[in-house]
Write a protein that holds these residues in place. Structure first.
Motif, PDB file in Angstrom:
ATOM      1  N   LEU A 101       0.811  -1.210   0.000  1.00 18.41           N
ATOM      2  CA  LEU A 101       0.000   0.000   0.000  1.00 18.41           C
ATOM      3  C   LEU A 101       0.851   1.269   0.000  1.00 18.41           C
ATOM      4  N   THR A 102       1.747   1.380   0.957  1.00 23.81           N
ATOM      5  CA  THR A 102       2.517   2.623   1.091  1.00 23.81           C
ATOM      6  C   THR A 102       3.796   2.632   0.266  1.00 23.81           C
ATOM      7  N   GLY A 103       4.290   1.457  -0.119  1.00 23.95           N
ATOM      8  CA  GLY A 103       5.548   1.415  -0.849  1.00 23.95           C
ATOM      9  C   GLY A 103       5.400   1.251  -2.338  1.00 23.95           C
ATOM     10  N   VAL A 104       4.226   0.772  -2.788  1.00 23.68           N
ATOM     11  CA  VAL A 104       4.018   0.525  -4.223  1.00 23.68           C
ATOM     12  C   VAL A 104       2.768   1.251  -4.739  1.00 23.68           C
ATOM     13  N   ALA A 105       1.620   1.013  -4.098  1.00 25.72           N
ATOM     14  CA  ALA A 105       0.360   1.561  -4.605  1.00 25.72           C
ATOM     15  C   ALA A 105       0.336   3.089  -4.602  1.00 25.72           C
ATOM     16  N   LEU A 106       0.694   3.700  -3.488  1.00 24.59           N
ATOM     17  CA  LEU A 106       0.649   5.163  -3.417  1.00 24.59           C
ATOM     18  C   LEU A 106       1.645   5.833  -4.371  1.00 24.59           C
ATOM     19  N   PRO A 107       2.885   5.346  -4.485  1.00 24.64           N
ATOM     20  CA  PRO A 107       3.757   5.919  -5.518  1.00 24.64           C
ATOM     21  C   PRO A 107       3.191   5.763  -6.922  1.00 24.64           C
ATOM     22  N   MET A 108       2.491   4.639  -7.173  1.00 20.33           N
ATOM     23  CA  MET A 108       1.893   4.433  -8.491  1.00 20.33           C
ATOM     24  C   MET A 108       0.813   5.463  -8.794  1.00 20.33           C
ATOM     25  N   VAL A 109       0.116   5.930  -7.767  1.00 18.36           N
ATOM     26  CA  VAL A 109      -0.894   6.972  -7.978  1.00 18.36           C
ATOM     27  C   VAL A 109      -0.235   8.222  -8.554  1.00 18.36           C
ATOM     28  N   LEU A 110       0.901   8.615  -7.986  1.00 20.70           N
ATOM     29  CA  LEU A 110       1.634   9.776  -8.518  1.00 20.70           C
ATOM     30  C   LEU A 110       2.144   9.518  -9.921  1.00 20.70           C
ATOM     31  N   ILE A 111       2.664   8.321 -10.163  1.00 24.64           N
ATOM     32  CA  ILE A 111       3.184   7.983 -11.491  1.00 24.64           C
ATOM     33  C   ILE A 111       2.054   8.000 -12.517  1.00 24.64           C
ATOM     34  N   GLY A 112       0.907   7.436 -12.163  1.00 30.60           N
ATOM     35  CA  GLY A 112      -0.233   7.437 -13.077  1.00 30.60           C
ATOM     36  C   GLY A 112      -0.749   8.831 -13.364  1.00 30.60           C
ATOM     37  N   ALA A 113      -0.805   9.672 -12.331  1.00 33.30           N
ATOM     38  CA  ALA A 113      -1.245  11.055 -12.524  1.00 33.30           C
ATOM     39  C   ALA A 113      -0.282  11.788 -13.445  1.00 33.30           C
ATOM     40  N   GLY A 114       1.010  11.584 -13.226  1.00 34.23           N
ATOM     41  CA  GLY A 114       1.997  12.247 -14.067  1.00 34.23           C
ATOM     42  C   GLY A 114       1.927  11.809 -15.502  1.00 34.23           C
ATOM     43  N   GLN A 115       1.786  10.511 -15.736  1.00 35.31           N
ATOM     44  CA  GLN A 115       1.717  10.029 -17.111  1.00 35.31           C
ATOM     45  C   GLN A 115       0.436  10.503 -17.798  1.00 35.31           C
ATOM     46  N   GLY A 116      -0.658  10.506 -17.074  1.00 29.63           N
ATOM     47  CA  GLY A 116      -1.905  10.990 -17.658  1.00 29.63           C
ATOM     48  C   GLY A 116      -1.814  12.430 -18.124  1.00 29.63           C
ATOM     49  N   LEU A 117      -1.074  13.258 -17.382  1.00 28.85           N
ATOM     50  CA  LEU A 117      -0.913  14.669 -17.744  1.00 28.85           C
ATOM     51  C   LEU A 117       0.154  14.886 -18.815  1.00 28.85           C
ATOM     52  N   ALA A 118       1.191  14.058 -18.830  1.00 31.69           N
ATOM     53  CA  ALA A 118       2.376  14.366 -19.635  1.00 31.69           C
ATOM     54  C   ALA A 118       2.291  13.938 -21.092  1.00 31.69           C
ATOM     55  N   LEU A 119       1.683  12.793 -21.391  1.00 34.97           N
ATOM     56  CA  LEU A 119       1.840  12.218 -22.722  1.00 34.97           C
ATOM     57  C   LEU A 119       1.206  13.043 -23.839  1.00 34.97           C
ATOM     58  N   ALA A 120      -0.003  13.563 -23.623  1.00 37.76           N
ATOM     59  CA  ALA A 120      -0.654  14.327 -24.694  1.00 37.76           C
ATOM     60  C   ALA A 120       0.117  15.601 -25.047  1.00 37.76           C
ATOM     61  N   PRO A 121       0.466  16.471 -24.084  1.00 40.35           N
ATOM     62  CA  PRO A 121       1.242  17.655 -24.447  1.00 40.35           C
ATOM     63  C   PRO A 121       2.629  17.309 -24.982  1.00 40.35           C
ATOM     64  N   MET A 122       3.219  16.212 -24.524  1.00 37.06           N
ATOM     65  CA  MET A 122       4.519  15.794 -25.031  1.00 37.06           C
ATOM     66  C   MET A 122       4.416  15.420 -26.508  1.00 37.06           C
ATOM     67  N   THR A 123       3.346  14.702 -26.878  1.00 33.91           N
ATOM     68  CA  THR A 123       3.126  14.320 -28.272  1.00 33.91           C
ATOM     69  C   THR A 123       2.824  15.535 -29.129  1.00 33.91           C
ATOM     70  N   SER A 124       1.977  16.436 -28.629  1.00 35.92           N
ATOM     71  CA  SER A 124       1.623  17.636 -29.399  1.00 35.92           C
ATOM     72  C   SER A 124       2.839  18.504 -29.669  1.00 35.92           C
ATOM     73  N   SER A 125       3.711  18.659 -28.681  1.00 37.57           N
ATOM     74  CA  SER A 125       4.927  19.456 -28.877  1.00 37.57           C
ATOM     75  C   SER A 125       5.840  18.828 -29.915  1.00 37.57           C
ATOM     76  N   GLY A 126       5.752  17.510 -30.084  1.00 38.12           N
ATOM     77  CA  GLY A 126       6.595  16.822 -31.047  1.00 38.12           C
ATOM     78  C   GLY A 126       6.098  16.891 -32.472  1.00 38.12           C
ATOM     79  N   VAL A 127       4.821  17.235 -32.685  1.00 39.42           N
ATOM     80  CA  VAL A 127       4.287  17.291 -34.057  1.00 39.42           C
ATOM     81  C   VAL A 127       3.898  18.694 -34.492  1.00 39.42           C
ATOM     82  N   ASP A 128       3.830  19.640 -33.579  1.00 36.95           N
ATOM     83  CA  ASP A 128       3.422  20.994 -33.938  1.00 36.95           C
ATOM     84  C   ASP A 128       4.396  21.642 -34.914  1.00 36.95           C
ATOM     85  N   GLY A 129       3.829  22.281 -35.927  1.00 41.87           N
ATOM     86  CA  GLY A 129       4.644  23.029 -36.871  1.00 41.87           C
ATOM     87  C   GLY A 129       5.332  22.197 -37.926  1.00 41.87           C
ATOM     88  N   VAL A 130       5.100  20.886 -37.966  1.00 42.17           N
ATOM     89  CA  VAL A 130       5.718  20.042 -38.986  1.00 42.17           C
ATOM     90  C   VAL A 130       5.010  20.266 -40.318  1.00 42.17           C
TER      91      VAL A 130
END
Length: 480
Positions: free
Chosen positions: A370-399
């Motif tokens: 719970l405290t050593g795996v699950a809770l850190p995964m919550v942060l990792i999941g939140a970060g990935q959910g926020l990061a991937l779309a803008p990361m992809t958009s920045s990679g294709v904009d202006g091409v």
């Protein structure tokens, strides 16, 4: 090799406007097909202990089940993207579904180490053609702005959810049937996608040109040689000929690759794609970020099975805290991007992932879930959910439209090559700690590898701050 269009495409202004239903179907076909590709990146993770026992893989050898797929996938992506430009993205997309489905059968039927690794490499060829064609069809089917942001968010959510969901699917079928069953599932799904693609996907204009075979081979062989050298260093040491020869050869081939691309009339990687500081920053960030995540899935899946003695299904379900949070935030990204600057959303996502990975890296033999795996995964999941779309958009904009295939291919290339290189580095780091098979050995290796993932993510934060944020700010100032 050259080709010309057999029939002139209908101008965009004369094409019938896509109905919302058709637009949704196009997006669904693209996302489900790409989901298969991403799923097979991670579906083997929960089956790794079974595969190791059945086929006698070593710890470093086990990494080649993943590396064989992602290296060929990443190395040939740019050639696959070029194929879509030359022959039409829908036509190439359909061919890639056939190849991917047939090679999935080969993986599921593998009886030896080399059969399995070879089949995974062949599967990577199908993925290398499918992924850039899917992204190109998406960017051409949805106009830049709100429609594309929403489509890109769905596409990026698939990338994140596919990796996490693959662990659940892999664990379920490994528990109930066999690790092989997950690959057999690709066949009926692939057939359904072919039928729907023929009916609903629009064909794109075919361009005159030729393949940059030399560039594709140098990129693939150079990356493979580097990974081989790093993996061998874990077994033989960094100064051993078995490590030095492939490392030097890989560096030389990648240097030659840059030289070839500068001189090629139609390179698979037009170097002008790197003239944008924001795009270059997105490539670097994606390579570091996805490399860290590959290590996260690879080592955490083994940790929960070997230390907690969980079944493959339980191991897959252990990632649900990350998967659920990832999904919830990923679907909210389009709204967030309408209210907040893209670099801010991206920076928040990468920073949250870094914090979660640093927390998770403290794994040990007696770490509670719970405290050593699950809770850190919550942060990792939140970060990935926020990061991937803008990361992809920045990679294709202006091409430019003429570089659409190469641009989308490059995003996926840095994703896969970064995953393979980072996994080989993290495997070497883990092997330096321990090479045993006891729970204590695996716990120690996992903690060391995840510490390495946290370092990669810290570098990704630096890349966002020094490349993407300043570039976007400059662009906004010029638009005023």
């Amino acid at each position: 090799m050259t080709t010309t269009a057999q029939r002139a495409p209908v101008p965009a202004s004369q094409r019938p406007k896509e109905t919302p239903v058709h637009a949704a179907l196009i997006l669904a076909i693209i996302c489900v097909s790409y989901f298969m590709v991403i799923l097979d990146n991670s579906i083997v993770f929960t089956g790794l202990p079974q595969i190791r026992s059945a086929m006698g893989f070593s710890e470093t050898g086990l990494s080649w089940i993943t590396n064989a797929y992602v290296l060929v996938f990443g190395g040939l992506l740019l050639l696959g993207a070029r194929a879509g430009d030359l022959f039409g993205h829908r036509r190439v997309f359909l061919l890639s579904l056939v190849v991917f489905s047939l090679t999935s059968l080969l993986v599921g039927a593998a009886q030896t180490q080399w059969w399995l690794i070879g089949a995974r490499a062949l599967q990577g060829i199908g993925a290398a053609v499918l992924a850039p064609s899917a992204l190109s069809l998406l960017t051409r089917s949805f106009a830049e702005g709100r429609a594309r942001n929403r489509a890109m968010a769905a596409y990026s959510a698939v990338a994140g959810l596919g990796a996490a969901f693959g662990l659940v699917v892999g664990g379920l079928v490994a528990d109930l049937i066999s690790w092989r069953a997950g690959f057999f599932l690709n066949v009926p799904v692939g057939i359904v996608m072919m039928v729907l693609a023929l009916r609903f996907l629009p064909e794109t204009e075919r361009r005159r040109g030729r393949f940059d075979v030399a560039g594709a081979l140098l990129a693939t062989l150079g990356s493979t040689a580097l990974v081989l050298g790093i993996v061998d260093a874990a077994d033989f040491g960094w100064t051993a000929p078995a490590s030095l020869v492939p490392l030097v050869a890989g560096a030389a081939m990648l240097g030659l690759f840059v030289r070839v691309e500068r001189r090629a009339a139609q390179p698979i990687v037009p170097l002008r794609l790197f003239t944008s500081r924001e795009r270059s920053g997105a490539y670097v960030t994606r390579m570091l970020y996805m490399g860290a995540m590959m290590g996260f899935f690879f080592f955490t899946a083994q940790f929960v099975q070997s230390v907690y003695h969980w079944t493959p299904l339980q191991a897959g379900l252990a990632f649900l805290p990350m998967t659920l949070v990832n999904f919830v935030l990923a679907v909210q990204v389009p709204r967030l991007l309408e209210r907040a600057a893209r670099p801010l959303v991206l920076l928040t996502g990468v920073a949250l992932t870094t914090a979660g990975m640093a927390w998770l890296s403290r794994l040990g033999l007696h770490t509670p879930y719970l405290t050593g795996v699950a809770l850190p995964m919550v942060l990792i999941g939140a970060g990935q959910g926020l990061a991937l779309a803008p990361m992809t958009s920045s990679g294709v904009d202006g091409v430019a439209p003429g570089d659409a295939g190469a641009g989308s291919g490059l995003i996926n290339t840095v994703h896969q090559i970064g995953s393979a290189l980072s996994l080989s580095i993290l495997t070497a780091v883990a092997a330096a700690v321990s090479t045993g098979h006891t729970a204590a050995d695996i716990a120690a290796r996992s903690g060391a590898a995840l510490t390495g993932s946290a370092v990669l993510l810290t570098l990704a934060v630096v890349a966002v701050l020094t490349l993407i944020v300043p570039a976007r700010a400059t662009r906004n100032e010029r638009s005023l």
